[in-house]
Structures are given as structure tokens and as C-alpha cells.
Design a protein around this motif. Structure first.
Motif, PDB file in Angstrom:
ATOM      1  N   GLU A  16      -5.670  -2.426  12.639  1.00 31.26           N
ATOM      2  CA  GLU A  16      -4.893  -2.352  11.403  1.00 31.26           C
ATOM      3  C   GLU A  16      -5.794  -2.462  10.181  1.00 31.26           C
ATOM      4  OE1 GLU A  16      -2.086  -5.458  11.871  1.00 31.26           O
ATOM      5  OE2 GLU A  16      -0.732  -4.301  13.186  1.00 31.26           O
ATOM      6  N   TRP A  17      -6.761  -3.372  10.231  1.00 34.94           N
ATOM      7  CA  TRP A  17      -7.638  -3.541   9.073  1.00 34.94           C
ATOM      8  C   TRP A  17      -8.678  -2.436   8.978  1.00 34.94           C
ATOM      9  CZ3 TRP A  17      -5.725  -5.934   5.345  1.00 34.94           C
ATOM     10  CH2 TRP A  17      -4.860  -7.009   5.546  1.00 34.94           C
ATOM     11  N   LEU A 124       0.527  -2.028   8.723  1.00 37.56           N
ATOM     12  CA  LEU A 124       0.336  -3.433   8.376  1.00 37.56           C
ATOM     13  C   LEU A 124       1.655  -4.197   8.274  1.00 37.56           C
ATOM     14  CD1 LEU A 124      -2.448  -2.966   5.700  1.00 37.56           C
ATOM     15  CD2 LEU A 124      -2.728  -3.822   8.019  1.00 37.56           C
ATOM     16  N   THR A 126       4.565  -6.195   7.247  1.00 32.10           N
ATOM     17  CA  THR A 126       4.961  -6.974   6.076  1.00 32.10           C
ATOM     18  C   THR A 126       3.808  -7.246   5.109  1.00 32.10           C
ATOM     19  OG1 THR A 126       4.612  -9.008   7.352  1.00 32.10           O
ATOM     20  CG2 THR A 126       6.848  -8.106   7.289  1.00 32.10           C
ATOM     21  N   ARG A 127       2.645  -6.656   5.380  1.00 34.34           N
ATOM     22  CA  ARG A 127       1.518  -6.769   4.441  1.00 34.34           C
ATOM     23  C   ARG A 127       1.198  -5.433   3.775  1.00 34.34           C
ATOM     24  NH1 ARG A 127      -0.124  -8.820   9.205  1.00 34.34           N
ATOM     25  NH2 ARG A 127      -1.611  -7.120   9.503  1.00 34.34           N
ATOM     26  N   THR A 128       2.065  -4.435   3.976  1.00 28.71           N
ATOM     27  CA  THR A 128       1.769  -3.081   3.512  1.00 28.71           C
ATOM     28  C   THR A 128       1.649  -2.994   2.002  1.00 28.71           C
ATOM     29  OG1 THR A 128       2.865  -2.098   5.433  1.00 28.71           O
ATOM     30  CG2 THR A 128       2.577  -0.694   3.495  1.00 28.71           C
ATOM     31  N   ARG A 130       1.342  -5.322  -0.327  1.00 26.70           N
ATOM     32  CA  ARG A 130       0.282  -6.154  -0.896  1.00 26.70           C
ATOM     33  C   ARG A 130      -1.093  -5.538  -0.666  1.00 26.70           C
ATOM     34  NH1 ARG A 130       2.176 -11.761   1.662  1.00 26.70           N
ATOM     35  NH2 ARG A 130       3.091 -10.253   3.100  1.00 26.70           N
ATOM     36  N   THR A 131      -1.309  -5.006   0.542  1.00 23.67           N
ATOM     37  CA  THR A 131      -2.607  -4.381   0.826  1.00 23.67           C
ATOM     38  C   THR A 131      -2.814  -3.140  -0.046  1.00 23.67           C
ATOM     39  OG1 THR A 131      -2.489  -5.176   3.111  1.00 23.67           O
ATOM     40  CG2 THR A 131      -4.049  -3.397   2.634  1.00 23.67           C
ATOM     41  N   SER A 195      -0.544 -17.411  -4.760  1.00 24.95           N
ATOM     42  CA  SER A 195      -1.661 -17.900  -3.961  1.00 24.95           C
ATOM     43  C   SER A 195      -2.980 -17.685  -4.704  1.00 24.95           C
ATOM     44  CB  SER A 195      -1.696 -17.143  -2.625  1.00 24.95           C
ATOM     45  OG  SER A 195      -1.844 -15.771  -2.850  1.00 24.95           O
ATOM     46  N   GLY A 452       6.169 -11.924  -1.471  1.00 24.40           N
ATOM     47  CA  GLY A 452       4.943 -11.291  -1.936  1.00 24.40           C
ATOM     48  C   GLY A 452       4.976  -9.778  -1.846  1.00 24.40           C
ATOM     49  N   GLU A 453       5.656  -9.244  -0.828  1.00 17.06           N
ATOM     50  CA  GLU A 453       5.770  -7.789  -0.711  1.00 17.06           C
ATOM     51  C   GLU A 453       6.558  -7.198  -1.871  1.00 17.06           C
ATOM     52  OE1 GLU A 453       4.830  -5.233   2.183  1.00 17.06           O
ATOM     53  OE2 GLU A 453       3.368  -6.672   1.448  1.00 17.06           O
ATOM     54  N   ALA A 496       6.598   0.388   3.477  1.00 14.91           N
ATOM     55  CA  ALA A 496       6.518  -1.076   3.466  1.00 14.91           C
ATOM     56  C   ALA A 496       7.643  -1.711   4.275  1.00 14.91           C
ATOM     57  CB  ALA A 496       6.562  -1.580   2.024  1.00 14.91           C
TER      58      ALA A 496
END
Length: 561
Positions: A16-17, A124, A126-128, A130-131, A195, A452-453, A496
Motif C-alpha cells: 500500500e505504501w 489505503l 481510511t487513510r486515502t 489524508r495521504t 495530531s 481526519g479523512e 476514499a
């Protein structure tokens, strides 16, 4: 003892990363090496996006990643974009300049690849959002810093001796201004996060400051309108609007001050002043810019101690809205006193104003810079080819029958009219369908996200929104550096937090590989043809006519248009 993470989970997280890093590299390639409105970067970026698409599909088939399942609106949007690209290619059949239509088709393929890259970021989960926002903030911030470095270190951008308006690396001031508009919203999001508050606040303040200073030095009027839209949209959507307003003022006031000072220095804003004048003003600009950045960061950090109750927050919000409204009314009243009927004056300025110079003084002019004439010519081209257009990318030739002067221009500086004149009603209908469907997918994304998303999505929305506004008065489709970020943000919004799709089968991967090979062949052939033509001319100069003829035939076989 807690169980160790499974090897499969580790592999999936790593994959993913890797996808996220690949998307970041693709975006940086478009922004830094997009090549202006030309096609020089299309072969390399076309190969990159084709390889990325096949690689992502292969990773999904191996179950290393789980591609997102787009909703109905996003699916319709993707099909409309694909239809527009295919229709652009079909216009080669009847185009008045088939080679230009081929170039437009290849660029459309690459741009569609960036929409797919945004969708692939959905791996990603639930991090889509934000990334995607972090990737865009990093790449756009780096591009804006590089642009400003060209003022502090003239050797980084020698062409600044000729035209002073800030434009590197996009090679177009209005395009760079559009990236600055998107960076403003991303900076507000960064600076008001929860954060790593101190680090994020500093990064956000710096991004807003750099975007504001770059915007002033692009001297782009459409960029100013885009900035108002981007900031206004973020303030309307985000619950952190009061904190964002304070952060924006902390960063934009120093940016405006440094920009106003820079506007008085010939070596920073005047064309053709000579390298010596630029070199003399460069260190002064560096000092002023760094001092402004330090002030923006210092004020932003000091604002951390500002505690706002709910009542105070509402009061500040109401005061800001009232202040903006009063300022608008006062400005309109002052304009009416100065020119009489503001609407009539604005139209006269827009349609009949003289050509603007490349200096900050253009902020006080409403001249369309020949756009009103080009729009009229595009409409005449459309009326002669209503359904299918004269061929994508052919406006520079098609307008010759209707023009009143010898001003050279490649596009009508309006994407809707560009589509109408080049691809006709069919092309415009497909473009509007894509915009409507992808906008609906974005709205639904904002509605289903949280935490955050959702905060990141509020910032991402600004990029396609500003692109759409800017596209009404410019030719953004011709600039990969401008269109790629907007499409990447659009794709990420649509993907997302979407549920995963079923893993694709290997026949689908093979079909995608074949399509990727065709894409690579399409984007590479014109470049290879140009090289063969150069070889032919060189052989002719060297007195080798047989070799020249062979190279010329090879050039024609690679690009018969």
C-alpha cells in the motif's frame, strides 16, 4: 504475549505504501517536468502512468492490495472521461490537422492516468484522503518553493531575464497561480490539524505563506479569484474555520507585505531588465522572503495559546462574515463613484481593454488580453463543425479563417470552447457528464467521511473546484502540471473509504497490459518520428541522400499524420 503481525498483513501494508510513493513520484513528474503546454513530457509520463496502472492491477490480482470499488457516480465519471479521450482520438479521422489531434489524444491518455492514480490510492482505505492531501501538499509546496528560489537565485531560472512573472516549473504564470490556490486550502488543513499540532501548524503556516507570496508574483488575476474560491470553500466546509482564518491571516499578511515590496523592485517584476539588476535584487528578496516566513511561523505558533469558547468562536465567525460583506459593499461603492456603472465599465474593460503587461499593475485591469476575440473565433469554428468539431487541438489552424489580427495563439483560453471547437457537441457533452458525475462522487465522499479523512477531503475539494473555475478562462487541459493534481485529488475523493472490490483475474490484467502497450506505442511514436525526421535532415546535410530517404520513410511510418 501479543501475537506478531502476520506476514501477509505486513506485505499488504508495504504494498500500500509503495503505491502511495509511486503516486507521489508520478505527481512530482507532472508538476516539475510537465513541459508547459507542449508534449515533450508526454512519452515519459505516458510510460510511467501505463506501468503504474498495470502494476497496481497486478498487485491487486496477487492480493497484495485491495482496489476500491467506485460508486455509481464515480463509475459514470470514469466512463465519461474514457469516452472523451476516445472521442478525442477519433477526431483524427476528420481533423484538419491530424498530428495535432493525435498529440491531444496522447495528452488526454496521460491525464486520465492521473485520475486512475487517485482512484488507486483508495487501496489505503481510511487513510486515502489524508495521504492524497499530504502528497499534494508536499509536491505543490516544493514546486512553489522552487519557483520562489528562482527569484532569490536567478541562475535557477535564466528565462526570468526575459519574462519576470513567476511561472517555473509550470512554465505558465496562471498555471502556477492555480497550484498556489490549491496549496492555500491544503495549508489551512495542515495548520489546523490535531495530531502533531506544532509541526503541522508550522508546516501549514509555511505552505500558506509560500502560496500567497507566489500568487502575488505570478500577477494572475484569475489566480486571485481562485484563491478566494479555495479559501472560501475550505472555510465554508471545515469546522476549524476560525482557527483557519487566524492561521490564514498570520501567513497571508506577511506574504502580501513581501509581495508588495517585491512589486517595487525592477529586478523582481519587470521584464527584460538584464541579469545584473536581477542579481542585485535577488539577495534582498531572499532576506525579505525568509523574514516574512519567520514572522508567519512566529504568529502562527503564538496563536496556539488563543483559547476560543463556542460563543467566542461564533462571534469571530459572524464578525468575519460581516467584515467581508462590508468590505465588498465598500469596494463596490468606491468603484461606482469612480467609474459610474460598474457593470458597463467592467464589460468595456474586459472586451475592449488594451493588452496587459507582465507586471503587478495588471491586477488593476480587467482586460481579457484578447480572450474575448479568441472566444468569438472558437465559437465560429464550432458553428462550422457543430457535432464533431474541427479536430482536437486544431484551434490554432482553424481560427485562421476567422481571425481579425495576426496574434498567434494555440487555444481559445477556455476549456469549454476548446472542447466545442475541437471536438464539437459530443466532446463538450462528454466533458460535462464527466464533471457532473465526478462532482457528485466527491460530494458523496464528503458526506460519508468523518474525522481526519473528512478534514483532508475538505482541502482536496478545493483543487478540482479551482480548476473548474480557472478552466472557464484558460486552457488548463494543455498543462499536465495543472490538470494532474486536480484529477489526482478528484480520484482520491471518489475512492476514499470505499469498500474493496473483488480481486481482478489474470485475463483482466493481461488485457490491461495490452492496453498499456498500445498507450505506450501511441505516446512514443510521434517522438520517435520526430527523431527520425531529424536524422533524415542530418543525413541530407552530410550528403547521404539514400540514408536521408530511409529515415524520412521511417518517420512517416511512425507518424503518418
Amino acid at each position: 504475549m501479543p501475537a506478531a503481525p502476520s506476514t501477509a498483513a505486513d506485505r499488504r501494508l508495504g504494498a500500500e505504501w509503495v503505491v502511495a510513493a509511486a503516486v507521489a513520484l508520478l505527481l512530482a513528474g507532472a508538476v516539475f517536468f510537465g513541459g508547459g503546454s507542449g508534449s515533450g513530457s508526454v512519452p515519459a509520463l505516458g510510460i510511467a502512468v501505463a506501468a503504474f496502472a498495470v502494476g497496481a492491477l497486478g498487485a491487486a490480482a496477487l492480493r497484495l492490495v485491495a482496489l476500491p470499488l467506485p460508486d455509481r457516480a464515480a463509475t459514470v465519471g470514469l466512463l465519461a472521461v474514457a469516452g472523451l479521450v476516445v472521442w478525442t482520438g477519433l477526431t483524427m479521422v476528420w481533423s484538419i490537422a491530424g498530428d495535432r489531434s493525435w498529440a491531444a489524444f496522447d495528452k488526454g491518455l496521460v491525464e486520465a492516468g492521473y485520475l486512475l492514480a487517485g482512484l488507486v490510492l483508495g487501496v489505503l482505505g481510511t487513510r486515502t484522503a489524508r495521504t492524497a492531501a499530504l502528497v499534494l501538499a508536499a509536491v505543490l509546496g516544493a514546486a512553489l518553493v522552487w519557483a520562489l528560489l528562482g527569484k532569490a537565485i536567478p541562475g535557477l531560472y535564466p528565462d526570468g531575464d526575459r519574462v519576470a512573472r513567476l511561472r517555473s516549473p509550470v512554465d505558465y504564470p496562471n498555471g502556477l497561480a492555480l497550484l498556489a490556490d490549491g496549496a492555500l486550502a491544503l495549508g489551512l488543513w495542515l495548520g489546523t490539524g490535531v495530531s502533531d499540532r506544532r509541526a503541522r501548524r508550522v508546516a501549514g503556516a509555511l505552505l500558506v505563506y509560500v502560496a500567497g507570496l507566489a500568487l502575488v508574483l505570478t500577477a494572475s488575476r484569475a489566480g486571485v479569484l481562485g484563491a478566494i474560491l479555495a479559501v472560501g470553500l475550505w472555510l465554508a466546509l471545515s469546522p476549524k474555520r476560525v482557527e483557519g482564518l487566524a492561521l490564514g491571516l498570520a501567513a497571508l499578511v506577511p506574504a502580501a507585505a513581501v509581495g508588495a515590496w517585491a512589486s517595487t523592485r525592477a529586478g523582481l517584476v519587470d521584464d527584460a531588465v538584464g541579469r545584473a539588476v536581477r542579481v542585485d535584487d535577488a539577495p534582498l528578496f531572499a532576506v525579505a522572503a525568509l523574514a516574512g516566513a519567520a514572522l508567519a511561523v512566529g504568529v502562527a505558533i503564538a496563536l496556539e495559546r488563543l483559547a476560543l469558547t463556542r460563543e467566542r468562536r461564533r462571534a469571530v465567525g459572524r464578525a468575519a462574515v460581516a467584515g467581508a460583506a462590508l468590505g465588498g459593499v465598500a469596494a463596490l461603492a468606491a468603484l461606482a463613484l469612480a467609474v459610474g456603472n460598474p457593470a458597463a465599465w467592467a464589460w468595456d474593460e474586459f472586451a475592449g481593454g488594451s493588452e496587459d503587461v507582465n507586471s503587478p499593475g495588471r491586477f488593476t485591469s480587467l482586460s481579457s488580453n484578447h480572450r474575448s476575440a479568441w472566444w468569438g473565433e472558437a465559437w465560429q469554428v464550432f458553428e462550422a463543425h457543430r457535432l464533431a468539431g474541427a479536430g482536437a487541438g486544431t484551434f490554432a489552424i482553424a481560427r485562421l479563417r476567422y481571425r481579425d489580427d495576426a496574434t498567434a495563439v494555440t487555444q481559445p483560453h477556455s476549456v469549454p470552447l476548446q472542447l466545442l471547437s475541437g471536438t464539437g457537441l459530443v466532446g463538450l457533452a462528454l466533458g460535462l457528464a464527466a464533471v457532473a458525475a465526478l462532482a457528485l462522487a466527491g460530494v458523496r465522499s464528503v458526506q460519508r467521511l468523518e474525522g481526519g479523512e473528512l478534514a483532508a477531503a475538505h482541502a482536496l475539494v478545493a483543487l478540482p473546484a479551482v480548476w473548474l473555475l480557472h478552466a472557464l478562462v484558460d486552457y488548463d487541459l494543455d498543462f499536465l502540471a495543472v490538470t494532474a493534481p486536480a484529477l489526482l485529488a478528484t480520484g482520491a475523493l471518489a475512492a476514499a473509504a470505499r469498500p474493496p472490490a473483488r480481486a481482478p483475474g489474470w485475463p483482466l490484467v493481461a488485457a490491461a497490459g495490452a492496453a498499456a502497450l498500445l498507450t505506450v506505442g501511441s505516446v512514443v511514436s510521434p517522438e520517435l518520428s520526430s527523431r527520425a525526421l531529424d536524422d533524415s535532415l542530418l543525413a541530407l546535410d552530410e550528403g547521404r541522400p539514400d540514408r536521408a530517404a530511409d529515415d524520412a520513410r521511417r518517420a512517416e511510418s511512425l507518424n503518418p499524420l
